[in-house]
Design a protein around this motif. Structure first.
Motif, PDB file in Angstrom:
ATOM      1  N   UNK A   2       0.499 112.132  16.923  1.00 38.60           N
ATOM      2  CA  UNK A   2      -0.851 111.731  17.332  1.00 38.60           C
ATOM      3  C   UNK A   2      -1.239 110.392  16.724  1.00 38.60           C
ATOM      4  N   UNK A   3      -0.876 110.172  15.468  1.00 41.54           N
ATOM      5  CA  UNK A   3      -1.188 108.896  14.819  1.00 41.54           C
ATOM      6  C   UNK A   3      -0.471 107.748  15.512  1.00 41.54           C
ATOM      7  N   UNK A   4       0.843 107.927  15.775  1.00 44.18           N
ATOM      8  CA  UNK A   4       1.609 106.850  16.412  1.00 44.18           C
ATOM      9  C   UNK A   4       1.197 106.639  17.868  1.00 44.18           C
ATOM     10  N   UNK A   5       0.694 107.674  18.523  1.00 45.62           N
ATOM     11  CA  UNK A   5       0.300 107.551  19.924  1.00 45.62           C
ATOM     12  C   UNK A   5      -1.054 106.877  20.089  1.00 45.62           C
ATOM     13  N   UNK A   6      -2.026 107.261  19.263  1.00 49.14           N
ATOM     14  CA  UNK A   6      -3.389 106.789  19.492  1.00 49.14           C
ATOM     15  C   UNK A   6      -3.850 105.710  18.514  1.00 49.14           C
ATOM     16  N   UNK A   7      -3.491 105.819  17.255  1.00 47.10           N
ATOM     17  CA  UNK A   7      -4.025 104.893  16.253  1.00 47.10           C
ATOM     18  C   UNK A   7      -3.171 103.649  16.092  1.00 47.10           C
ATOM     19  N   UNK A   8      -1.860 103.801  16.111  1.00 44.78           N
ATOM     20  CA  UNK A   8      -0.972 102.661  15.867  1.00 44.78           C
ATOM     21  C   UNK A   8      -1.116 101.533  16.888  1.00 44.78           C
ATOM     22  N   UNK A   9      -1.283 101.814  18.194  1.00 45.72           N
ATOM     23  CA  UNK A   9      -1.486 100.678  19.108  1.00 45.72           C
ATOM     24  C   UNK A   9      -2.730  99.855  18.781  1.00 45.72           C
ATOM     25  N   UNK A  10      -3.802 100.538  18.385  1.00 42.16           N
ATOM     26  CA  UNK A  10      -5.023  99.799  18.017  1.00 42.16           C
ATOM     27  C   UNK A  10      -4.788  98.987  16.740  1.00 42.16           C
ATOM     28  N   UNK A  11      -4.100  99.579  15.749  1.00 41.63           N
ATOM     29  CA  UNK A  11      -3.800  98.860  14.514  1.00 41.63           C
ATOM     30  C   UNK A  11      -2.897  97.656  14.772  1.00 41.63           C
ATOM     31  N   UNK A  12      -1.932  97.806  15.663  1.00 31.78           N
ATOM     32  CA  UNK A  12      -1.037  96.695  15.980  1.00 31.78           C
ATOM     33  C   UNK A  12      -1.778  95.571  16.669  1.00 31.78           C
ATOM     34  N   UNK A  13      -2.767  95.909  17.462  1.00 31.49           N
ATOM     35  CA  UNK A  13      -3.504  94.890  18.208  1.00 31.49           C
ATOM     36  C   UNK A  13      -4.577  94.217  17.352  1.00 31.49           C
ATOM     37  N   UNK A  14      -5.293  94.980  16.529  1.00 33.04           N
ATOM     38  CA  UNK A  14      -6.446  94.433  15.810  1.00 33.04           C
ATOM     39  C   UNK A  14      -6.161  94.054  14.358  1.00 33.04           C
ATOM     40  N   UNK A  15      -5.196  94.680  13.721  1.00 33.21           N
ATOM     41  CA  UNK A  15      -4.948  94.413  12.309  1.00 33.21           C
ATOM     42  C   UNK A  15      -3.690  93.579  12.135  1.00 33.21           C
ATOM     43  N   UNK A  16      -2.540  94.192  12.362  1.00 25.64           N
ATOM     44  CA  UNK A  16      -1.282  93.474  12.177  1.00 25.64           C
ATOM     45  C   UNK A  16      -0.188  94.169  12.973  1.00 25.64           C
ATOM     46  N   UNK A  17       0.721  93.376  13.506  1.00 24.29           N
ATOM     47  CA  UNK A  17       1.816  93.931  14.281  1.00 24.29           C
ATOM     48  C   UNK A  17       2.858  94.616  13.391  1.00 24.29           C
TER      49      UNK A  17
END
Length: 102
Positions: free
Chosen positions: A22-37
């Protein structure tokens, strides 16, 4: 290992993998886009370490820790008193003893 011992392990693995999915599906894309790749890759490496340690802890035999004998238990140096009672002007006080060097 008995069959009933697999129930807690299976529940823990299911909880760990499902919450990570669930973390890798929903949260990680947002973190990659807004925080750091690089953040999702670091979290992925950390997830692999956690799974490896969990697997090792599950499959490793803890062994048997023998109990101490009565004589061995009484000879413990750590039970030496650290304080002694001292009388100062008629009042009983406690004084800490200095530590001895080995």
């Amino acid at each position: 290992m008995r069959g009933s011992a697999y129930v807690p392990v299976s529940a823990a693995v299911a909880l760990l993998v499902s919450s990570s999915t669930l973390f890798f599906t929903f949260t990680c894309p947002w973190l990659a886009q807004h925080v750091s790749l690089s953040l999702p890759s670091c979290v992925g490496i950390l997830f692999l370490f956690v799974m490896a340690n969990f697997t090792m802890a599950t499959l490793m035999d803890a062994g048997v820790f023998p109990r101490a004998n009565e004589d061995e238990d009484k000879d413990d140096d750590f039970r030496a008193p650290l304080y002694k009672n001292v009388e100062v002007r008629g009042v009983q006080t406690t004084q800490m003893l200095p530590l001895q060097r080995l």
